[in-house]
Design a protein around this motif. Structure first.
Motif, PDB file in Angstrom:
ATOM      1  N   MET A   1      58.487   8.817  47.571  1.00 29.51           N
ATOM      2  CA  MET A   1      57.574   9.944  47.802  1.00 29.51           C
ATOM      3  C   MET A   1      56.709  10.208  46.580  1.00 29.51           C
ATOM      4  SD  MET A   1      58.636  13.647  49.351  1.00 29.51           S
ATOM      5  CE  MET A   1      57.483  15.000  49.462  1.00 29.51           C
ATOM      6  N   ALA A   2      57.207   9.804  45.411  1.00 30.03           N
ATOM      7  CA  ALA A   2      56.452  10.032  44.186  1.00 30.03           C
ATOM      8  C   ALA A   2      55.203   9.165  44.121  1.00 30.03           C
ATOM      9  CB  ALA A   2      57.344   9.768  42.979  1.00 30.03           C
ATOM     10  N   ASP A   3      55.216   8.012  44.837  1.00 29.54           N
ATOM     11  CA  ASP A   3      54.110   7.075  44.771  1.00 29.54           C
ATOM     12  C   ASP A   3      53.086   7.282  45.874  1.00 29.54           C
ATOM     13  OD1 ASP A   3      56.487   4.530  43.843  1.00 29.54           O
ATOM     14  OD2 ASP A   3      55.289   5.839  42.549  1.00 29.54           O
ATOM     15  N   ARG A   4      53.271   8.245  46.719  1.00 32.11           N
ATOM     16  CA  ARG A   4      52.351   8.486  47.824  1.00 32.11           C
ATOM     17  C   ARG A   4      52.336   9.977  48.156  1.00 32.11           C
ATOM     18  NH1 ARG A   4      55.181   9.443  52.465  1.00 32.11           N
ATOM     19  NH2 ARG A   4      57.420   9.009  52.366  1.00 32.11           N
ATOM     20  N   LEU A   5      51.307  10.362  48.893  1.00 27.63           N
ATOM     21  CA  LEU A   5      51.249  11.748  49.345  1.00 27.63           C
ATOM     22  C   LEU A   5      52.290  11.970  50.437  1.00 27.63           C
ATOM     23  CD1 LEU A   5      47.398  12.289  49.625  1.00 27.63           C
ATOM     24  CD2 LEU A   5      48.911  13.142  47.832  1.00 27.63           C
ATOM     25  N   PRO A   6      52.936  13.134  50.461  1.00 29.68           N
ATOM     26  CA  PRO A   6      53.877  13.415  51.541  1.00 29.68           C
ATOM     27  C   PRO A   6      53.134  13.466  52.877  1.00 29.68           C
ATOM     28  CG  PRO A   6      53.448  15.403  50.271  1.00 29.68           C
ATOM     29  CD  PRO A   6      52.813  14.264  49.516  1.00 29.68           C
ATOM     30  N   THR A   7      53.809  12.997  53.913  1.00 32.85           N
ATOM     31  CA  THR A   7      53.200  12.856  55.235  1.00 32.85           C
ATOM     32  C   THR A   7      53.899  13.760  56.231  1.00 32.85           C
ATOM     33  OG1 THR A   7      52.634  10.548  54.759  1.00 32.85           O
ATOM     34  CG2 THR A   7      52.656  11.214  57.072  1.00 32.85           C
ATOM     35  N   VAL A   8      53.112  14.422  57.086  1.00 31.02           N
ATOM     36  CA  VAL A   8      53.662  15.343  58.079  1.00 31.02           C
ATOM     37  C   VAL A   8      52.970  15.131  59.415  1.00 31.02           C
ATOM     38  CG1 VAL A   8      52.062  17.175  57.347  1.00 31.02           C
ATOM     39  CG2 VAL A   8      54.100  17.775  58.661  1.00 31.02           C
ATOM     40  N   ILE A   9      53.727  15.250  60.484  1.00 28.61           N
ATOM     41  CA  ILE A   9      53.190  15.322  61.844  1.00 28.61           C
ATOM     42  C   ILE A   9      53.402  16.742  62.349  1.00 28.61           C
ATOM     43  CG2 ILE A   9      53.456  14.562  64.232  1.00 28.61           C
ATOM     44  CD1 ILE A   9      54.353  11.848  63.185  1.00 28.61           C
TER      45      ILE A   9
END
Length: 236
Positions: A1-9
């Motif tokens: 998660m540190a290497d990418r933006l958190p993702t939400v649906i």
């Protein structure tokens, strides 16, 4: 998660509480997929049309989001639902209307969770279901809605036990959430809440964001109603 933006649906994301959640999480730096049957404009989030009560449509939505879900899903917000609670006297309630409410309000979150689980496990993510204070208290002629929201509360703790420790599952139970201009409500409308006002979609969005990060919280229903369900009301 540190290497990418958190993702939400977020389901039911085109308007009201769902749109407020999408806007809030985008402002906090989340990548948002917004699911709904109808979109009125090019609003926030990546828009995907989906009937959450139809498993083939849910499966297709996850297929359409495959690129976005590489690396996992950090949060699923099950907000889609038929919001009008009143269905008339129970002796006149058509089975079709009962089934429709449960299909969207309860089966939809089950189907979304079912297909999201592999992606949530990959990110050690979370689910936040949107229940209602009507799971705990009622006005007349609201059996289908109350049953569907009561089911959401039960589904929440069942999923929390089944999916832990990889995935946390909680719910928010909104009270009176006003989607329009707060000035359109009367002083009495606001004053009956112990906090002194009716709620807004942002209040629910902030609660969802809190539960997304609350690492020691699972299986819980967070009531966000301005204190109304704690207030004794007796006719004098």
């Amino acid at each position: 998660m540190a290497d990418r933006l958190p993702t939400v649906i977020v389901t039911g994301a085109a308007r009201g509480i769902g749109r407020g959640i999408v806007q809030h999480l985008e402002a906090q730096g989340w990548r948002v997929a917004a699911l709904d049957l109808h979109f009125d404009d090019d609003g926030p989030g990546r828009q995907v049309r989906c009937d959450v009560s139809d498993e083939s449509a849910v499966r297709a939505a996850f297929g359409a989001l495959a690129d976005m879900l590489e690396g996992g899903l950090d949060l699923l917000v099950n907000n889609a639902g038929i919001a009008d609670p009143e269905t008339g006297p129970v002796e006149e309630l058509a089975l079709e209307e009962w089934n429709r409410r449960l299909a969207v309000n309860l089966t939809g979150p089950f189907l979304m969770a079912k297909h999201a689980v592999p992606h949530l496990r990959a990110a050690r993510g979370a689910i936040v279901n949107i229940s209602s204070t009507r799971a705990m208290m009622s006005e007349p002629d609201s059996e289908a809605y109350a049953a569907s929201k009561g089911g959401i509360s039960a589904l929440t703790h069942a999923l929390a036990v089944s999916l832990g420790p990889e995935v946390r599952v909680n719910a928010v139970a909104p009270g009176w959430i006003w989607k329009g201009d707060p000035s359109e409500l009367s002083e009495t409308d606001h004053a009956q809440h112990p906090v002194g006002r009716a709620g807004t979609p942002r209040d629910i969005a902030e609660a969802v964001h809190h539960l997304a990060r609350a690492g020691f919280t699972t299986g819980q229903v967070l009531t966000v109603d301005g204190g109304m369900t704690r207030k004794m009301i007796y006719a004098e």
